[in-house]
Design a protein around this motif. Structure first.
Motif, PDB file in Angstrom:
ATOM      1  N   GLN A 198     -29.251  13.412  52.534  1.00  0.00           N
ATOM      2  CA  GLN A 198     -29.916  13.147  51.264  1.00  0.00           C
ATOM      3  C   GLN A 198     -30.359  14.434  50.583  1.00  0.00           C
ATOM      4  OE1 GLN A 198     -30.187  10.325  49.662  1.00  0.00           O
ATOM      5  NE2 GLN A 198     -29.272   9.054  51.254  1.00  0.00           N
ATOM      6  N   ALA A 217     -21.917  14.317  50.803  1.00  0.00           N
ATOM      7  CA  ALA A 217     -21.399  13.048  50.286  1.00  0.00           C
ATOM      8  C   ALA A 217     -20.510  12.300  51.264  1.00  0.00           C
ATOM      9  CB  ALA A 217     -20.627  13.303  48.998  1.00  0.00           C
ATOM     10  N   SER A 218     -20.290  12.852  52.460  1.00  0.00           N
ATOM     11  CA  SER A 218     -19.415  12.184  53.420  1.00  0.00           C
ATOM     12  C   SER A 218     -19.867  12.511  54.836  1.00  0.00           C
ATOM     13  CB  SER A 218     -17.962  12.626  53.229  1.00  0.00           C
ATOM     14  OG  SER A 218     -17.813  14.005  53.569  1.00  0.00           O
ATOM     15  N   ALA A 243     -32.910   7.160  51.996  1.00  0.00           N
ATOM     16  CA  ALA A 243     -33.011   7.754  50.656  1.00  0.00           C
ATOM     17  C   ALA A 243     -34.440   7.655  50.136  1.00  0.00           C
ATOM     18  CB  ALA A 243     -32.043   7.060  49.694  1.00  0.00           C
ATOM     19  N   LYS A 249     -30.880   7.891  41.972  1.00  0.00           N
ATOM     20  CA  LYS A 249     -29.429   7.780  41.960  1.00  0.00           C
ATOM     21  C   LYS A 249     -28.750   9.107  41.627  1.00  0.00           C
ATOM     22  CE  LYS A 249     -28.893   2.869  40.941  1.00  0.00           C
ATOM     23  NZ  LYS A 249     -28.352   1.860  40.004  1.00  0.00           N
ATOM     24  N   SER A 286     -25.757   6.040  45.487  1.00  0.00           N
ATOM     25  CA  SER A 286     -24.678   5.430  44.711  1.00  0.00           C
ATOM     26  C   SER A 286     -23.333   5.503  45.442  1.00  0.00           C
ATOM     27  CB  SER A 286     -24.550   6.106  43.342  1.00  0.00           C
ATOM     28  OG  SER A 286     -24.339   7.496  43.495  1.00  0.00           O
ATOM     29  N   ARG A 287     -23.241   6.369  46.443  1.00  0.00           N
ATOM     30  CA  ARG A 287     -22.031   6.453  47.256  1.00  0.00           C
ATOM     31  C   ARG A 287     -22.438   6.321  48.718  1.00  0.00           C
ATOM     32  NH1 ARG A 287     -17.452  11.280  47.211  1.00  0.00           N
ATOM     33  NH2 ARG A 287     -16.109  10.379  48.825  1.00  0.00           N
ATOM     34  N   GLN A 293     -28.975   3.674  54.899  1.00  0.00           N
ATOM     35  CA  GLN A 293     -28.879   4.742  53.907  1.00  0.00           C
ATOM     36  C   GLN A 293     -29.897   4.561  52.782  1.00  0.00           C
ATOM     37  OE1 GLN A 293     -24.903   5.847  52.915  1.00  0.00           O
ATOM     38  NE2 GLN A 293     -25.478   6.923  51.049  1.00  0.00           N
ATOM     39  N   GLY A 337     -27.307  16.905  49.701  1.00  0.00           N
ATOM     40  CA  GLY A 337     -26.282  16.411  48.793  1.00  0.00           C
ATOM     41  C   GLY A 337     -24.954  16.145  49.460  1.00  0.00           C
ATOM     42  N   LYS A 377     -28.595  10.356  47.530  1.00  0.00           N
ATOM     43  CA  LYS A 377     -27.324   9.682  47.774  1.00  0.00           C
ATOM     44  C   LYS A 377     -27.564   8.187  47.967  1.00  0.00           C
ATOM     45  CE  LYS A 377     -24.869  13.294  47.321  1.00  0.00           C
ATOM     46  NZ  LYS A 377     -23.987  13.400  46.166  1.00  0.00           N
TER      47      LYS A 377
END
Length: 342
Positions: free
Chosen positions: A39, A44-45, A285, A262, A268-269, A281, A42, A266
């Motif tokens: 979080q 994303a995976s 967040a 958002k 939104s994904r 998640q 940033g 993280k």
């Protein structure tokens, strides 16, 4: 950042849920720290989380966690009880309320929900229509403390009032919400004022159902800046009309909160497709948001929440005083017994 977490309560929750009974070397604490890292950094995976933490391998020991592998983290998000993290968020809310709220008299809370889109791999539990899968995050928000005080999670097709009926209601507090929460049975537990009148609701609702709310109700009509006329209904019969109108105007604070979360965190994904993984998640967040708020409150140099979040991201894995994020690093001491290139 992690010093603001109530670790004693987290350890209790781990025992209550039996979250570490089948850990296979990957503890709930390692999962929590990895997800908070995702979080705040940033990432994303799962691959990005693994790579980022691996590059700081020597610091993981000092954080009290082990190595993070994307397959292990994926399994933990899918199967470790999400209640560990949602209950930790609730415990952190109590700590944050004491630290961030300056006064308790005249408390105002905002209620709303936001939708998050999911892909077809979540259709087993989150199908909304033939083409759309999604979920909802329901929040009670304290605009004075700038923090959520309650959160719930549901599939997108759950009506807002269904989630609201499970929310705790604080005696003496004022709750502001939109038309999605108009259930009268639940009520029973700087604008221009056009009208201010008191009356009663219809005795019957749709399908000839009896209305359970029989007390007097108040309706205000106000004009907002765009020229649109709003009808505001309240069971507060004594507050000045302008105060009621201003309270509704404060609803935008929760919209700004949803937008900030958002855009900055993280939410939104998603890293997993199961309901449990999405719940984990979302809870983390919200935990990350409160950690940022608590950390920002320890210093006065950075007043913008967004600027503070960016500074934390840039210095996340460095041991720096939060009160000195804008100050330059201290130069390394020079050893006079070594050669130096000038």
């Amino acid at each position: 950042m992690l010093k603001h977490l109530p670790w004693d309560e987290f350890e209790r929750l781990v025992k209550v849920y039996g979250a570490d009974e089948d850990e296979r070397g990957f503890t709930a604490k390692t999962q929590l720290v990895a997800m908070i890292y995702a979080q705040l950094s940033g990432a994303a995976s799962l691959r990005e989380i693994e790579a980022g933490l691996s590059s700081h391998q020597t610091r993981l020991y000092h954080l009290g966690i082990g190595p993070v592998r994307r397959s292990t983290l994926s399994d933990a998000n899918a199967h470790r009880p999400s209640g560990v993290f949602s209950d930790l968020f609730a415990a952190l809310v109590q700590r944050a309320q004491r630290a961030l709220r300056r006064q308790l008299d005249g408390t105002t809370y905002l209620i709303d929900s936001t939708c998050v889109a999911l892909n077809r791999r979540s259709e087993r539990w989150a199908r909304f229509s033939a083409e759309v899968c999604g979920a909802k995050v329901h929040v009670v928000y304290d605009p004075d403390a700038d923090q959520p005080v309650y959160s719930a999670f549901s599939a997108a097709n759950v009506n807002d009032i269904t989630a609201a009926k499970a929310m705790p209601v604080e005696t003496g507090a004022t709750y502001v919400f939109d038309l999605g929460y108009y259930d009268y049975a639940w009520w029973a537990k700087g604008s221009n004022i056009l009208s201010d009148r008191i009356g009663h609701l219809p005795a019957r609702q749709a399908n000839s159902r009896r209305n359970p709310f029989h007390k007097e109700i108040r309706e205000l009509q106000v004009v907002i800046d765009s020229g649109k006329v709003l009808r505001i209904v309240t069971n507060d019969l004594t507050a000045p009309a302008q105060v009621i109108a201003n309270l509704y105007r404060r609803r935008w604070a929760i919209e700004l909160f949803f937008r900030w979360v958002k855009q900055t965190l993280k939410i939104s994904r998603f890293l997993g497709t199961s309901e449990n993984a999405v719940r984990v998640q979302v809870a983390v967040a919200l935990i990350a948001f409160l950690l940022l708020r608590l950390a920002q409150a320890t210093q006065k140099a950075v007043t913008s929440p967004l600027a503070f979040a960016r500074l934390v991201r840039a210095n996340l894995m460095h041991k720096r005083d939060l009160r000195a994020l804008l100050e330059p690093d201290q130069p390394l001491p020079i050893n006079r017994n070594q050669l130096a290139f000038l």
